[in-house]
Design an enzyme around this catalytic site. Sequence first.
Site, PDB file in Angstrom:
ATOM      1  N   GLU A   1       0.927  -1.050   0.117  1.00 56.17           N
ATOM      2  CA  GLU A   1       0.076   0.034   0.069  1.00 56.17           C
ATOM      3  C   GLU A   1       1.102   1.126  -0.162  1.00 56.17           C
ATOM      4  OE1 GLU A   1      -2.714  -0.355   2.992  1.00 56.17           O
ATOM      5  OE2 GLU A   1      -3.622   1.674   2.792  1.00 56.17           O
TER       6      GLU A   1
ATOM      7  N   ARG B   1       4.832 -13.138  10.036  1.00 58.21           N
ATOM      8  CA  ARG B   1       5.855 -11.719   9.488  1.00 58.21           C
ATOM      9  C   ARG B   1       6.803 -11.741  10.297  1.00 58.21           C
ATOM     10  NH1 ARG B   1       2.085  -7.991   9.468  1.00 58.21           N
ATOM     11  NH2 ARG B   1       3.198  -6.050   9.854  1.00 58.21           N
TER      12      ARG B   1
ATOM     13  N   LYS C   1       4.112   0.780  10.053  1.00 59.85           N
ATOM     14  CA  LYS C   1       4.111   1.810   9.244  1.00 59.85           C
ATOM     15  C   LYS C   1       3.425   2.966  10.129  1.00 59.85           C
ATOM     16  CE  LYS C   1       3.186   0.038   4.998  1.00 59.85           C
ATOM     17  NZ  LYS C   1       2.177   0.093   3.885  1.00 59.85           N
TER      18      LYS C   1
HETATM   19  P1  ATP Z   1      -0.395  -1.604   6.398  1.00 59.76           P
HETATM   20  O1  ATP Z   1      -1.367  -2.380   5.692  1.00 59.76           O
HETATM   21  O2  ATP Z   1      -0.819  -1.435   7.900  1.00 59.76           O
HETATM   22  O3  ATP Z   1      -0.450  -0.251   5.659  1.00 59.76           O
HETATM   23  P2  ATP Z   1       1.479  -3.420   5.918  1.00 59.76           P
HETATM   24  O4  ATP Z   1       2.697  -3.461   6.794  1.00 59.76           O
HETATM   25  O5  ATP Z   1       0.717  -4.440   5.928  1.00 59.76           O
HETATM   26  O6  ATP Z   1       0.824  -2.013   6.597  1.00 59.76           O
HETATM   27  P3  ATP Z   1       1.357  -3.174   3.209  1.00 59.76           P
HETATM   28  O7  ATP Z   1       2.033  -2.339   2.313  1.00 59.76           O
HETATM   29  O8  ATP Z   1       0.010  -3.546   3.076  1.00 59.76           O
HETATM   30  O9  ATP Z   1       1.884  -2.988   4.638  1.00 59.76           O
HETATM   31  O10 ATP Z   1       2.370  -4.560   2.986  1.00 59.76           O
HETATM   32  C1  ATP Z   1       2.623  -5.102   1.665  1.00 59.76           C
HETATM   33  C2  ATP Z   1       3.219  -6.541   1.774  1.00 59.76           C
HETATM   34  O11 ATP Z   1       4.076  -7.001   2.674  1.00 59.76           O
HETATM   35  C3  ATP Z   1       1.893  -7.319   2.466  1.00 59.76           C
HETATM   36  O12 ATP Z   1       1.701  -8.679   1.752  1.00 59.76           O
HETATM   37  C4  ATP Z   1       2.184  -7.642   3.968  1.00 59.76           C
HETATM   38  O13 ATP Z   1       1.642  -8.701   4.514  1.00 59.76           O
HETATM   39  C5  ATP Z   1       3.931  -7.617   3.837  1.00 59.76           C
HETATM   40  N1  ATP Z   1       4.313  -7.395   4.948  1.00 59.76           N
HETATM   41  C6  ATP Z   1       4.352  -6.085   5.669  1.00 59.76           C
HETATM   42  N2  ATP Z   1       4.802  -6.236   6.789  1.00 59.76           N
HETATM   43  C7  ATP Z   1       5.555  -7.357   6.914  1.00 59.76           C
HETATM   44  C8  ATP Z   1       6.537  -8.130   7.978  1.00 59.76           C
HETATM   45  N3  ATP Z   1       6.705  -7.598   8.942  1.00 59.76           N
HETATM   46  N4  ATP Z   1       6.821  -9.243   7.756  1.00 59.76           N
HETATM   47  C9  ATP Z   1       6.787  -9.874   6.419  1.00 59.76           C
HETATM   48  N5  ATP Z   1       5.671  -9.421   5.434  1.00 59.76           N
HETATM   49  C10 ATP Z   1       5.226  -8.199   5.615  1.00 59.76           C
HETATM   50 MG    MG Z   2      -1.399  -4.295   4.543  1.00 66.03          MG
END
Ligand code: ATP
Ligand code: MG
Length: 558
Positions: free
Chosen positions: A40, A269, A279
């Site tokens: 995102e 994760r 984030k």
């Molecule tokens: P948010 O959705 O709260 O903004 P997010 O960390 O989920 O934050 P995204 O941009 O949606 O951010 O993440 C993109 C991809 O990265 C998703 O598939 C998510 O599952 C993966 N991802 C995010 N944080 C982690 C992590 N700590 N370890 C492994 N994969 C992650």
């Molecule tokens: Mg996300």
Amino acid sequence: MSKHDDNAVSDRPTNFIRNIINEDLAQHKHEMVHTRFPPEPNGYLHIGHAKSICLNFGTAADYDGQCNLRFDDTNPSKEDLEYVESIKKDVTWLGFEWAGDIRYSSNYFDQFYAYASELIEKGLAYVCFLNAEETREYRGSLKAPGKNSPYRDTSPAENLALFAKMKNGEMKEGECVLRAKIDMASSFMCMRDPALYRVRFEHHHQTGDKWCIYPMYDFAHCISDAIEGITHSLCTLEFQDNRRLYDWMLEHLNDFNKPDRPHQYEFSRLNLEYTVMSKRKLHQLVDDNLVSGWDDPRMPTISGLRRRGYTAASLRDFADRIGISKVDSMTGMDVLEAAIRDDLNKIAPRTMAVMDPIKIVIENYDGDIESIQAPIHPQNEAMGKREIFFGKELYIDRADFQEVAPNGKFKRLALDKEVRLRNAYIIKAVRADQDEAGNFTTIYCTYDPETLGKNPADGRKVKGVIHFVEASKALPAVFRIYDRLFSVENPAKADDFESVLNTESLEVKQGLVEPGLANSEPEKAYQFEREGYFCRDNQSGDVQVYNRTVALRDTWAK
Ligand code: ATP
Ligand code: MG
């Protein structure tokens, strides 16, 4: 043997996702692997994303498949083009190439609208006018089933008209939402008639003002996967329950209800000690000026790690080391640091930097400045030689001198003791000047001219080796020594995570480097012998500023 055979794939450790893929290919459920990385664009990528990138792009590459980069841009209020650009840069820098054009969920807004209409026509979605509080009440709880919304039985024709009104800007924000009609008594809360669309009068960075309704993640994500022909949709464990909704959605849309439709698989994760990965919290650190920006070298962001001197190879290696599983855990900082150390030990040119200089005068040296050829890497001759200098005035590190050598194994300089200057001669300290406060200001030494690159002929043993720079040729430099950003292992657990910031996470020193570093490139690693791995900062222009990537030895292991 085809690439799809179990053992032909790669020498990477296997994991449960590879097992699933192997099975799917063997059963001909899919003929090739197609994954996606769906960030995102609401912040910069961090090392947790790097894990996901390595998994998605790495798995696709190992199976000769493809991986899309898709911006999951369904929430315009928090998104920005700056983040889109930084994400593209980080993925490329990590060494991966996305298949075809960059995708945006917003590319599919017209299709989403049509699929939502299909659900409405099938009596599987309805426009609901309960307000937020009523919706919460009707949803029930983990212990109690919910109850049906009074709007649940509106006819499809009427719902289609209402949905069109939402789209045409005739409904106010918060006045109504489109909901799926699933099961208000489901033990999975996400199946209790989840929202699919809401009204938002927001400008979107890709679609401008065309839309005033935006789809929810659970609706948009599975359909985007299906439109792109994704086979294995890999996400983190918190979406485990949502898998029911993912499947429900695709099974109820005519275009996608097929055996080769995408399926979602969840992995744990990455959590890393002494840092935060959310984030929202990273945003807060930036907004509250507690770090210098998203790319502050103490941040766990990919841009921060890059600025600090981490290599793409070391982050990919780190991802391999931590592996993929379904068990939530906390990874130690020592694992990350071992990966970068192992990489830099091989590739980093050696050089000398004095971070807390004290002057040396060689009393029996009267010649011109001498040029010496020193190895760039003592274990790798192929990397060649560098020019260093020796002369009457030198600098060594203050910590490498003591007036009186303590008993035992003091391997540095002391009065009347000999030590070798790295890549140069053996010197002996004769006397030292002190200022009023008792700090040494100059150390007077003699050197043994017969000891360049060889041991003394008389067989005397000199054990210590210290680093130095020649005074007239050395360049002034600033060194930034970083420590952990937080003072506790799991700052996310603190009531106020800002209160557990390590107030000493940055130490700045002024010193000297070899003249050979005059044109050092930003982000390129050096080993400052005996001190650590450093790289030139990528934002300090012509000023010699070096970030410490990592110390030479592990200071984290427990
Ligand atoms: P948010 O959705 O709260 O903004 P997010 O960390 O989920 O934050 P995204 O941009 O949606 O951010 O993440 C993109 C991809 O990265 C998703 O598939 C998510 O599952 C993966 N991802 C995010 N944080 C982690 C992590 N700590 N370890 C492994 N994969 C992650
Ligand atoms: Mg996300």
